[in-house]
Write a protein that holds these residues in place. Sequence first.
Motif, PDB file in Angstrom:
ATOM      1  N   ASP A 126       0.843  -1.197   0.000  1.00 59.80           N
ATOM      2  CA  ASP A 126       0.000   0.000   0.000  1.00 59.80           C
ATOM      3  C   ASP A 126       0.877   1.244   0.000  1.00 59.80           C
ATOM      4  N   THR A 127       0.293   2.354  -0.429  1.00 62.99           N
ATOM      5  CA  THR A 127       1.052   3.604  -0.458  1.00 62.99           C
ATOM      6  C   THR A 127       0.749   4.503   0.721  1.00 62.99           C
ATOM      7  N   ALA A 128      -0.385   4.266   1.418  1.00 69.16           N
ATOM      8  CA  ALA A 128      -0.753   5.132   2.532  1.00 69.16           C
ATOM      9  C   ALA A 128      -1.656   4.394   3.509  1.00 69.16           C
ATOM     10  N   HIS A 129      -1.614   4.858   4.748  1.00 71.31           N
ATOM     11  CA  HIS A 129      -2.523   4.390   5.795  1.00 71.31           C
ATOM     12  C   HIS A 129      -3.060   5.629   6.493  1.00 71.31           C
ATOM     13  N   LEU A 130      -4.383   5.744   6.585  1.00 76.04           N
ATOM     14  CA  LEU A 130      -5.009   6.934   7.146  1.00 76.04           C
ATOM     15  C   LEU A 130      -5.750   6.610   8.435  1.00 76.04           C
ATOM     16  N   VAL A 131      -5.624   7.505   9.392  1.00 78.53           N
ATOM     17  CA  VAL A 131      -6.402   7.411  10.623  1.00 78.53           C
ATOM     18  C   VAL A 131      -7.631   8.294  10.446  1.00 78.53           C
ATOM     19  N   LEU A 132      -8.810   7.682  10.526  1.00 72.70           N
ATOM     20  CA  LEU A 132     -10.074   8.378  10.311  1.00 72.70           C
ATOM     21  C   LEU A 132     -10.825   8.517  11.623  1.00 72.70           C
ATOM     22  N   VAL A 133     -11.618   9.577  11.727  1.00 79.53           N
ATOM     23  CA  VAL A 133     -12.411   9.838  12.936  1.00 79.53           C
ATOM     24  C   VAL A 133     -13.860  10.105  12.536  1.00 79.53           C
ATOM     25  N   SER A 148     -13.955  -2.496   6.194  1.00 78.66           N
ATOM     26  CA  SER A 148     -12.918  -3.276   6.857  1.00 78.66           C
ATOM     27  C   SER A 148     -11.732  -2.345   7.087  1.00 78.66           C
ATOM     28  N   ASP A 149     -10.591  -2.633   6.490  1.00 76.60           N
ATOM     29  CA  ASP A 149      -9.442  -1.745   6.686  1.00 76.60           C
ATOM     30  C   ASP A 149      -9.067  -1.026   5.388  1.00 76.60           C
ATOM     31  N   ARG A 150     -10.031  -0.926   4.452  1.00 81.66           N
ATOM     32  CA  ARG A 150      -9.729  -0.282   3.169  1.00 81.66           C
ATOM     33  C   ARG A 150     -10.481   1.047   3.083  1.00 81.66           C
ATOM     34  N   VAL A 151      -9.746   2.091   2.723  1.00 86.36           N
ATOM     35  CA  VAL A 151     -10.343   3.414   2.549  1.00 86.36           C
ATOM     36  C   VAL A 151     -10.958   3.503   1.158  1.00 86.36           C
ATOM     37  N   ILE A 152     -12.168   4.071   1.089  1.00 88.40           N
ATOM     38  CA  ILE A 152     -12.857   4.208  -0.193  1.00 88.40           C
ATOM     39  C   ILE A 152     -13.253   5.672  -0.393  1.00 88.40           C
ATOM     40  N   ASN A 153     -13.448   6.036  -1.651  1.00 87.97           N
ATOM     41  CA  ASN A 153     -13.754   7.419  -1.980  1.00 87.97           C
ATOM     42  C   ASN A 153     -15.225   7.775  -1.813  1.00 87.97           C
ATOM     43  N   ASN A 154     -16.102   6.781  -1.872  1.00 87.20           N
ATOM     44  CA  ASN A 154     -17.532   7.083  -1.723  1.00 87.20           C
ATOM     45  C   ASN A 154     -17.981   6.785  -0.306  1.00 87.20           C
ATOM     46  N   ALA A 155     -19.228   7.106   0.004  1.00 85.18           N
ATOM     47  CA  ALA A 155     -19.788   6.912   1.348  1.00 85.18           C
ATOM     48  C   ALA A 155     -18.889   7.504   2.418  1.00 85.18           C
ATOM     49  N   PRO A 156     -18.667   8.825   2.375  1.00 81.03           N
ATOM     50  CA  PRO A 156     -17.696   9.451   3.301  1.00 81.03           C
ATOM     51  C   PRO A 156     -18.229   9.565   4.729  1.00 81.03           C
ATOM     52  N   ALA A 157     -18.235   8.447   5.427  1.00 83.92           N
ATOM     53  CA  ALA A 157     -18.762   8.415   6.787  1.00 83.92           C
ATOM     54  C   ALA A 157     -17.761   8.921   7.811  1.00 83.92           C
ATOM     55  N   PHE A 158     -16.514   9.158   7.373  1.00 85.29           N
ATOM     56  CA  PHE A 158     -15.462   9.530   8.310  1.00 85.29           C
ATOM     57  C   PHE A 158     -14.664  10.727   7.810  1.00 85.29           C
ATOM     58  N   THR A 159     -13.983  11.368   8.745  1.00 81.30           N
ATOM     59  CA  THR A 159     -13.129  12.518   8.450  1.00 81.30           C
ATOM     60  C   THR A 159     -11.674  12.122   8.634  1.00 81.30           C
ATOM     61  N   PHE A 160     -10.827  12.573   7.742  1.00 88.00           N
ATOM     62  CA  PHE A 160      -9.394  12.324   7.880  1.00 88.00           C
ATOM     63  C   PHE A 160      -8.872  13.115   9.077  1.00 88.00           C
ATOM     64  N   SER A 161      -8.193  12.433   9.973  1.00 91.50           N
ATOM     65  CA  SER A 161      -7.779  13.034  11.236  1.00 91.50           C
ATOM     66  C   SER A 161      -6.573  13.964  11.117  1.00 91.50           C
ATOM     67  N   SER A 196      -4.927   1.866   3.061  1.00 85.32           N
ATOM     68  CA  SER A 196      -5.578   1.230   4.207  1.00 85.32           C
ATOM     69  C   SER A 196      -5.987   2.302   5.205  1.00 85.32           C
ATOM     70  N   GLY A 197      -6.798   1.914   6.176  1.00 86.44           N
ATOM     71  CA  GLY A 197      -7.248   2.891   7.151  1.00 86.44           C
ATOM     72  C   GLY A 197      -7.716   2.244   8.435  1.00 86.44           C
ATOM     73  N   GLU A 198      -7.931   3.094   9.435  1.00 89.35           N
ATOM     74  CA  GLU A 198      -8.461   2.649  10.713  1.00 89.35           C
ATOM     75  C   GLU A 198      -9.389   3.725  11.247  1.00 89.35           C
ATOM     76  N   HIS A 199     -10.331   3.312  12.069  1.00 87.79           N
ATOM     77  CA  HIS A 199     -11.281   4.234  12.686  1.00 87.79           C
ATOM     78  C   HIS A 199     -10.855   4.477  14.119  1.00 87.79           C
ATOM     79  N   TYR A 200     -10.382   5.682  14.398  1.00 83.08           N
ATOM     80  CA  TYR A 200      -9.993   6.049  15.751  1.00 83.08           C
ATOM     81  C   TYR A 200     -11.182   6.672  16.456  1.00 83.08           C
ATOM     82  N   ARG A 201     -11.540   6.119  17.600  1.00 87.63           N
ATOM     83  CA  ARG A 201     -12.738   6.555  18.324  1.00 87.63           C
ATOM     84  C   ARG A 201     -12.418   7.408  19.553  1.00 87.63           C
TER      85      ARG A 201
END
Length: 229
Positions: A126-133, A148-161, A196-201
């Motif tokens: 992968d080229t990047a891993h983003l922490v989303l909130v 899962s652990d893949r970031v997608i361009n549609n359905a923007p339910a999260f904000t890049f932290s 890839s990405g993760e959801h930080y709560r």
Amino acid sequence: MLLAAGRGERMRPLTDHTPKPLLQAGGKPLIVWHIENMARAGICDLVINHAHLGHQIEAALGDGCQFGIRIRYSAENPVLETAGGIANALPLLGDAPFAVVNSDIYCEYDFAQLPERAALLKASGDTAHLVLVNNPAHHPNGDFGLISDRVINNAPAFTFSGIGIYQPGLFANIPRGTIAPLAPLLRAQIALGKVSGEHYRGRWLDVGTPQRLEKLDNELRSQHNATHV
């Protein structure tokens, strides 16, 4: 590790004479919260990029010895946007995946996770891993989706932290000194399935206005007082 200083136009008049990372909350500059958390996590080699009143940042933080770490600086003139600033700092960041943290956020993310995340990124291709909130009230439409652990361009339910890990090659085609935003670069890689990405709560705040800074300051001071009663 790169700490991105940012610009801070929305923080005026506070930033007329003080760079945004040195604005204080809870009795210390915003950027120092990050530095101390990184030092506790064992991350001891930092690069700070700066433009507006950058000499104040260098004077306040020095070479990092007061924090038990090493700090180097990447100056920008003019401001190069996020991707351009990263590309400009590449000679200081090395050949391995590195983390970038916006210095104008407050968070309690465990930075000790970043080296392991960087190692996983290197192994995965992968080229990047983003922490989303979760989307804050001032940004209700979000930035990206996450399946899962893949970031997608549609359905923007999260904000890049503002916390991400990147392969150096992602910025290799940006000439040093070029103004370049990060979002288009990320969206292109997301479309290729390489982010890839993760959801930080946990606790996170984009300190983007004087009102949010004041709110954070009050919260941190109340928290400090409560723990010292």
